[in-house]
Design a protein around this motif. Structure first.
Motif, PDB file in Angstrom:
ATOM      1  N   VAL A 283       0.841  -1.194   0.000  1.00  0.00           N
ATOM      2  CA  VAL A 283       0.000   0.000   0.000  1.00  0.00           C
ATOM      3  C   VAL A 283       0.877   1.245   0.000  1.00  0.00           C
ATOM      4  O   VAL A 283       0.707   2.144  -0.813  1.00  0.00           O
ATOM      5  CB  VAL A 283      -0.935   0.007   1.227  1.00  0.00           C
ATOM      6  CG1 VAL A 283      -1.734   1.304   1.289  1.00  0.00           C
ATOM      7  CG2 VAL A 283      -1.880  -1.188   1.179  1.00  0.00           C
ATOM      8  N   GLU A 284       1.807   1.313   0.931  1.00  0.00           N
ATOM      9  CA  GLU A 284       2.735   2.434   0.952  1.00  0.00           C
ATOM     10  C   GLU A 284       3.917   2.123   1.855  1.00  0.00           C
ATOM     11  O   GLU A 284       3.884   1.189   2.645  1.00  0.00           O
ATOM     12  CB  GLU A 284       2.061   3.733   1.383  1.00  0.00           C
ATOM     13  CG  GLU A 284       1.521   3.741   2.795  1.00  0.00           C
ATOM     14  CD  GLU A 284       0.903   5.090   3.155  1.00  0.00           C
ATOM     15  OE1 GLU A 284       1.468   6.128   2.790  1.00  0.00           O
ATOM     16  OE2 GLU A 284      -0.143   5.094   3.812  1.00  0.00           O
ATOM     17  N   VAL A 285       4.957   2.947   1.709  1.00  0.00           N
ATOM     18  CA  VAL A 285       6.201   2.753   2.443  1.00  0.00           C
ATOM     19  C   VAL A 285       6.490   4.047   3.197  1.00  0.00           C
ATOM     20  O   VAL A 285       6.469   5.121   2.604  1.00  0.00           O
ATOM     21  CB  VAL A 285       7.349   2.439   1.468  1.00  0.00           C
ATOM     22  CG1 VAL A 285       8.654   2.262   2.211  1.00  0.00           C
ATOM     23  CG2 VAL A 285       7.031   1.202   0.649  1.00  0.00           C
ATOM     24  N   VAL A 286       6.709   3.952   4.506  1.00  0.00           N
ATOM     25  CA  VAL A 286       6.868   5.151   5.325  1.00  0.00           C
ATOM     26  C   VAL A 286       8.164   5.065   6.131  1.00  0.00           C
ATOM     27  O   VAL A 286       8.329   4.144   6.928  1.00  0.00           O
ATOM     28  CB  VAL A 286       5.679   5.315   6.297  1.00  0.00           C
ATOM     29  CG1 VAL A 286       5.784   6.620   7.059  1.00  0.00           C
ATOM     30  CG2 VAL A 286       4.357   5.231   5.562  1.00  0.00           C
TER      31      VAL A 286
ATOM     32  N   TYR B 123       3.259  -0.794   4.542  1.00  0.00           N
ATOM     33  CA  TYR B 123       1.844  -1.130   4.725  1.00  0.00           C
ATOM     34  C   TYR B 123       1.421  -2.028   3.577  1.00  0.00           C
ATOM     35  O   TYR B 123       1.760  -1.776   2.427  1.00  0.00           O
ATOM     36  CB  TYR B 123       1.000   0.156   4.744  1.00  0.00           C
ATOM     37  CG  TYR B 123       1.250   1.006   5.966  1.00  0.00           C
ATOM     38  CD1 TYR B 123       2.406   1.780   6.064  1.00  0.00           C
ATOM     39  CD2 TYR B 123       0.361   1.022   7.020  1.00  0.00           C
ATOM     40  CE1 TYR B 123       2.659   2.540   7.185  1.00  0.00           C
ATOM     41  CE2 TYR B 123       0.604   1.798   8.160  1.00  0.00           C
ATOM     42  CZ  TYR B 123       1.755   2.545   8.233  1.00  0.00           C
ATOM     43  OH  TYR B 123       2.008   3.293   9.349  1.00  0.00           O
TER      44      TYR B 123
ATOM     45  N   ILE C 159       9.612  12.703   7.317  1.00  0.00           N
ATOM     46  CA  ILE C 159       8.607  13.756   7.414  1.00  0.00           C
ATOM     47  C   ILE C 159       7.570  13.251   8.407  1.00  0.00           C
ATOM     48  O   ILE C 159       7.106  12.122   8.296  1.00  0.00           O
ATOM     49  CB  ILE C 159       7.927  14.007   6.044  1.00  0.00           C
ATOM     50  CG1 ILE C 159       8.962  14.182   4.933  1.00  0.00           C
ATOM     51  CG2 ILE C 159       6.957  15.157   6.113  1.00  0.00           C
ATOM     52  CD1 ILE C 159       9.660  15.489   4.896  1.00  0.00           C
TER      53      ILE C 159
ATOM     54  N   PRO D 175       2.575  16.364  -2.224  1.00  0.00           N
ATOM     55  CA  PRO D 175       2.174  17.594  -1.536  1.00  0.00           C
ATOM     56  C   PRO D 175       3.305  18.246  -0.745  1.00  0.00           C
ATOM     57  O   PRO D 175       3.187  19.399  -0.347  1.00  0.00           O
ATOM     58  CB  PRO D 175       1.066  17.119  -0.586  1.00  0.00           C
ATOM     59  CG  PRO D 175       1.380  15.681  -0.334  1.00  0.00           C
ATOM     60  CD  PRO D 175       2.008  15.152  -1.599  1.00  0.00           C
TER      61      PRO D 175
ATOM     62  N   TYR E 251      -4.405   6.911   1.959  1.00  0.00           N
ATOM     63  CA  TYR E 251      -3.135   6.196   2.011  1.00  0.00           C
ATOM     64  C   TYR E 251      -2.181   6.734   0.943  1.00  0.00           C
ATOM     65  O   TYR E 251      -2.570   7.500   0.085  1.00  0.00           O
ATOM     66  CB  TYR E 251      -3.374   4.690   1.829  1.00  0.00           C
ATOM     67  CG  TYR E 251      -3.926   4.073   3.092  1.00  0.00           C
ATOM     68  CD1 TYR E 251      -3.081   3.702   4.130  1.00  0.00           C
ATOM     69  CD2 TYR E 251      -5.295   3.921   3.276  1.00  0.00           C
ATOM     70  CE1 TYR E 251      -3.575   3.172   5.303  1.00  0.00           C
ATOM     71  CE2 TYR E 251      -5.804   3.386   4.452  1.00  0.00           C
ATOM     72  CZ  TYR E 251      -4.936   3.015   5.453  1.00  0.00           C
ATOM     73  OH  TYR E 251      -5.424   2.491   6.625  1.00  0.00           O
ATOM     74  N   ARG E 252      -0.940   6.330   0.998  1.00  0.00           N
ATOM     75  CA  ARG E 252       0.138   6.675   0.065  1.00  0.00           C
ATOM     76  C   ARG E 252       0.779   8.025   0.361  1.00  0.00           C
ATOM     77  O   ARG E 252       1.735   8.406  -0.286  1.00  0.00           O
ATOM     78  CB  ARG E 252      -0.326   6.656  -1.403  1.00  0.00           C
ATOM     79  CG  ARG E 252      -0.696   5.261  -1.888  1.00  0.00           C
ATOM     80  CD  ARG E 252      -0.717   5.150  -3.380  1.00  0.00           C
ATOM     81  NE  ARG E 252      -1.567   6.161  -3.974  1.00  0.00           N
ATOM     82  CZ  ARG E 252      -1.120   7.167  -4.721  1.00  0.00           C
ATOM     83  NH1 ARG E 252       0.159   7.296  -4.960  1.00  0.00           N
ATOM     84  NH2 ARG E 252      -1.955   8.027  -5.220  1.00  0.00           N
ATOM     85  N   TYR E 253       0.277   8.782   1.349  1.00  0.00           N
ATOM     86  CA  TYR E 253       0.880  10.083   1.633  1.00  0.00           C
ATOM     87  C   TYR E 253       1.404  10.186   3.062  1.00  0.00           C
ATOM     88  O   TYR E 253       1.781  11.260   3.494  1.00  0.00           O
ATOM     89  CB  TYR E 253      -0.124  11.200   1.332  1.00  0.00           C
ATOM     90  CG  TYR E 253      -0.447  11.272  -0.139  1.00  0.00           C
ATOM     91  CD1 TYR E 253       0.364  11.997  -0.997  1.00  0.00           C
ATOM     92  CD2 TYR E 253      -1.512  10.568  -0.670  1.00  0.00           C
ATOM     93  CE1 TYR E 253       0.102  12.037  -2.352  1.00  0.00           C
ATOM     94  CE2 TYR E 253      -1.784  10.597  -2.027  1.00  0.00           C
ATOM     95  CZ  TYR E 253      -0.966  11.335  -2.868  1.00  0.00           C
ATOM     96  OH  TYR E 253      -1.219  11.372  -4.207  1.00  0.00           O
ATOM     97  N   GLN E 254       1.439   9.063   3.761  1.00  0.00           N
ATOM     98  CA  GLN E 254       1.947   9.109   5.133  1.00  0.00           C
ATOM     99  C   GLN E 254       3.418   9.514   5.161  1.00  0.00           C
ATOM    100  O   GLN E 254       3.880  10.104   6.117  1.00  0.00           O
ATOM    101  CB  GLN E 254       1.780   7.754   5.809  1.00  0.00           C
ATOM    102  CG  GLN E 254       0.344   7.414   6.142  1.00  0.00           C
ATOM    103  CD  GLN E 254       0.268   6.221   7.071  1.00  0.00           C
ATOM    104  OE1 GLN E 254       0.402   6.351   8.276  1.00  0.00           O
ATOM    105  NE2 GLN E 254       0.084   5.042   6.502  1.00  0.00           N
TER     106      GLN E 254
END
Lengths: 294, 357
Positions: free
Chosen positions: A95-98, A107, A199, A268, B20-23
């Motif tokens: 889903v995403e990488v943080v 995730y 961030i 963003p 999601y995807r912006y964390q």
């Protein structure tokens, strides 16, 4: 064949803590092999691969945490390397990488992984095909092929800052605390280059590493109810930029006309983990001109 | 296709599955606090499970429907009613044009979800319609609803049209006879089986995985977590649930580097009182993490009002993911069940409308 059957099979059916201990043992075992430049499990293991620093554990049931060392200065390149790889080659269900300071969370959606395991494990059935096991094994495979020395080149971002005055009401305090003149604080702050570790805290807020401890200053006793967007602050040995207007206790030494967070843009955030940041002093007039153009 | 907000309620926001995807840029996920009830509401109105819907907190709004709307209300029971007649939960309801839907305070649970066929239309931000309150991003103008707001919903889906047809058909075929036109709403005579629904309680037991820093806590504190109970504090909100109970103490104090956190992360600040992070959590945190509430139990937490008492039970990742996948299958089964229910003409069931779930 998928993955790393040794870890995969041995870990199945054990409780989580032992599972981890077992993984680490095996990783160290492998590290010895890797250091000798041998083939492992029929596969060439790269000398100095990330796997030797890695510690993998669940972050709840929909994410996995990869820890890549103890100190941010040593983990920085490793984190950048892993994120760059996963951005280009996402895991199934990713889903995403943080990124964190010394860790990376990935995730994933277990439902997307479930069908994959059922195929892979047909020959070695287990009572429940655990998506976490699958993701961990994939990650071990990936970490084995990565080397922090191959980190992609960092982006450099210059941030113009109007120091002192209305833009930086706490500049004099920071100078006084450190027996410096305001000008010296500005010189020290703007001559260093900083790395963006991550961030967090607020949208677009960079956790920067690399500030000179000579200009360190504790948080203000009474936080300001409102710190304007773009404010550049110091708290302890950390420096950062407020991307949005928010209450805050940092010592504000300047302000940038750049927008660090713009929700209508993609991405963003002006900055991302792995960037190198430099601050460039600008005059009040230049600040006003910049604002006028925006 | 408009709803006018006559009264906003305590905290009514537009939410979806989350952003999601912006964390990695510090953008919080937000989204529905109770993803299960939210998804059910969408499924019952023929929407994709991820369509934008209203999350209604503790005290509900008064909403004026300018046109006919196919809706479903799931989650907390806030005694929704139209012209004094109770609107049942967990089923599709055709609300007639020029009706005022009134919610009261939550009798059971804390958050209700109102989905409308076609989904609420708001400007998407970073791929999501969710309201991120603190940054004023997404949802309806980046904020909770206020009096006079006008909500717009989208075009009817094929599944929604089928549900609507079947509701009208049910009324016409009913032994009490037609008259569909003069009723303020038509509720389906079937609903999601109570067996499939979570049991909301003021004393829920939630299951957890040990967190990354579990081993850094004192043995007696770990015992307190496993055997004791914790009260949901009054300052609990969409960001986190502040719990009150026995203090959870570290063996020794250690400074940690900030790292990613997620929904259900139980972090312990130096005062020893745990905080369970919820939908509007920050993306990263620097406090030690003692536990991680499993995904399928987050709805129970979301439906526990302040003053509720939680107890904890430890499970492993295998069990947590087994339960999560089972819940996904339940949702898929509910979706398939709704489709079957509305595709077959009711008379082929032989009086199925007499059954009431």
């Amino acid at each position: 064949m998928i993955g790393y059957p040794l870890v995969g099979r041995r870990c199945r059916g054990m409780d989580s803590a032992r599972n981890q201990a077992n993984c680490r043992e095996l990783l160290q075992d492998e590290w010895c092999t890797a250091a000798r430049g041998m083939r492992y499990n029929g596969r060439k293991v790269r000398r100095g691969s990330l796997v030797q620093h890695a510690w993998i554990e669940p972050l709840g049931d929909r994410a996995v945490m990869v820890r890549l060392g103890e100190r941010p200065d040593e983990t920085f390149q490793r984190i950048v390397t892993l994120i760059a790889y996963l951005d280009d080659h996402p895991l199934p269900g990713q889903v995403e990488v943080v990124p964190g300071y010394t860790s990376v969370a990935i995730y994933y959606d277990p439902a997307e992984i479930e069908p994959l395991i059922e195929t892979a494990d047909r020959l070695a059935p287990v009572e429940f095909p655990c998506p976490y096991d699958y993701v961990r094994d994939r990650l071990l495979d990936i970490l084995r092929t990565l080397d922090a020395r191959d980190a992609p080149p960092a982006r450099e971002v210059e941030i113009p800052v109007c120091y002192g005055g209305d833009c930086g009401p706490d500049l004099e305090d920071v100078a006084r605390l450190n027996d410096l003149t305001a000008q010296e604080v500005v010189e020290i702050h703007s001559s260093a280059s900083y790395v963006v570790h991550m961030i967090g805290f607020a949208p677009g807020f960079p956790y920067l590493g690399g500030m000179d401890p000579r200009i360190a200053a504790p948080r203000r006793d009474a936080p300001r109810p409102s710190v304007p967007a773009g404010s550049v602050g110091i708290a302890g040995v950390q420096t950062g930029v407020y991307p949005i207007e928010t209450p805050g206790g940092w010592n504000v030494i300047g302000r940038t006309p750049l927008k660090l967070f713009q929700p209508e843009r993609d991405p963003p955030s002006l900055l991302r983990a792995g960037d190198i940041v430099r601050f460039r002093p600008i005059s009040k007039e230049a600040y006003a001109r910049w604002e006028g153009q925006a | 296709m408009t709803i006018i907000v006559h009264k906003p309620g305590l905290l009514t926001t537009v939410q979806d599955m989350g952003r999601y995807r912006y964390q990695r840029y510090g953008v919080v996920v937000a989204g529905a606090m109770d993803p299960f009830a939210y998804a059910c509401a969408n499924i019952l109105t023929g929407n994709e499970p991820s369509a934008a819907a209203l999350e209604i907190t503790m005290v509900g709004p008064k909403l004026w429907f300018a046109q006919d709307a196919l809706v479903a209300i799931c989650g907390a029971d806030m005694s929704p009613a139209i012209q004094g007649e109770r609107v049942p939960l967990w089923r599709p309801v055709l609300v007639r044009a020029k009706s005022l839907l009134e919610f009261a305070s939550a009798r059971e649970g804390a958050r209700a979800y109102l989905a409308i066929n076609g989904g609420l239309i708001v400007e998407q931000r970073m791929g999501s319609s969710s309201t991120y309150l603190r940054a004023g991003i997404g949802g309806y103008a980046g904020r909770a609803l206020i009096e006079g707001d006008e909500l717009v919903w989208g075009r009817s889906t094929a599944a929604g049209a089928a549900i609507r047809r079947s509701l009208l058909q049910e009324v016409e075929d009913s032994p009490h006879g037609g008259g569909a036109a003069d009723r303020p709403f038509i509720a389906a005579r079937w609903s999601i089986s109570s067996r499939a629904l979570p049991h909301y309680s003021k004393h829920p037991q939630v299951r957890f995985l040990p967190g990354p820093h579990y081993g850094m806590f004192r043995e007696d504190s770990l015992g307190d977590l496993r055997q004791g109970s914790y009260v949901v504090g009054p300052q609990s909100d969409r960001m986190g649930y502040r719990l009150e109970g026995k203090r959870l103490m570290l063996r020794e104090r250690r400074e940690l580097y900030s790292e990613p956190v997620t929904a259900g992360t139980v972090q312990v600040p130096p005062d020893g009182m745990p905080i369970v992070l919820m939908a509007d959590r920050q993306t990263t945190g620097g406090y030690p993490v003692i536990a991680q509430v499993i995904s399928v139990d987050l709805p129970l937490l979301a439906q526990t009002p302040p003053g509720g008492r939680l107890s904890f039970r430890q499970v492993d990742i295998r069990e947590a993911q087994r339960l999560l996948l089972a819940e996904r299958r339940d949702l898929a089964a509910i979706r398939a069940g709704v489709r079957m229910r509305v595709q077959s003409a009711p008379w082929t069931f032989g009086g199925c409308w007499h059954e009431r779930a």
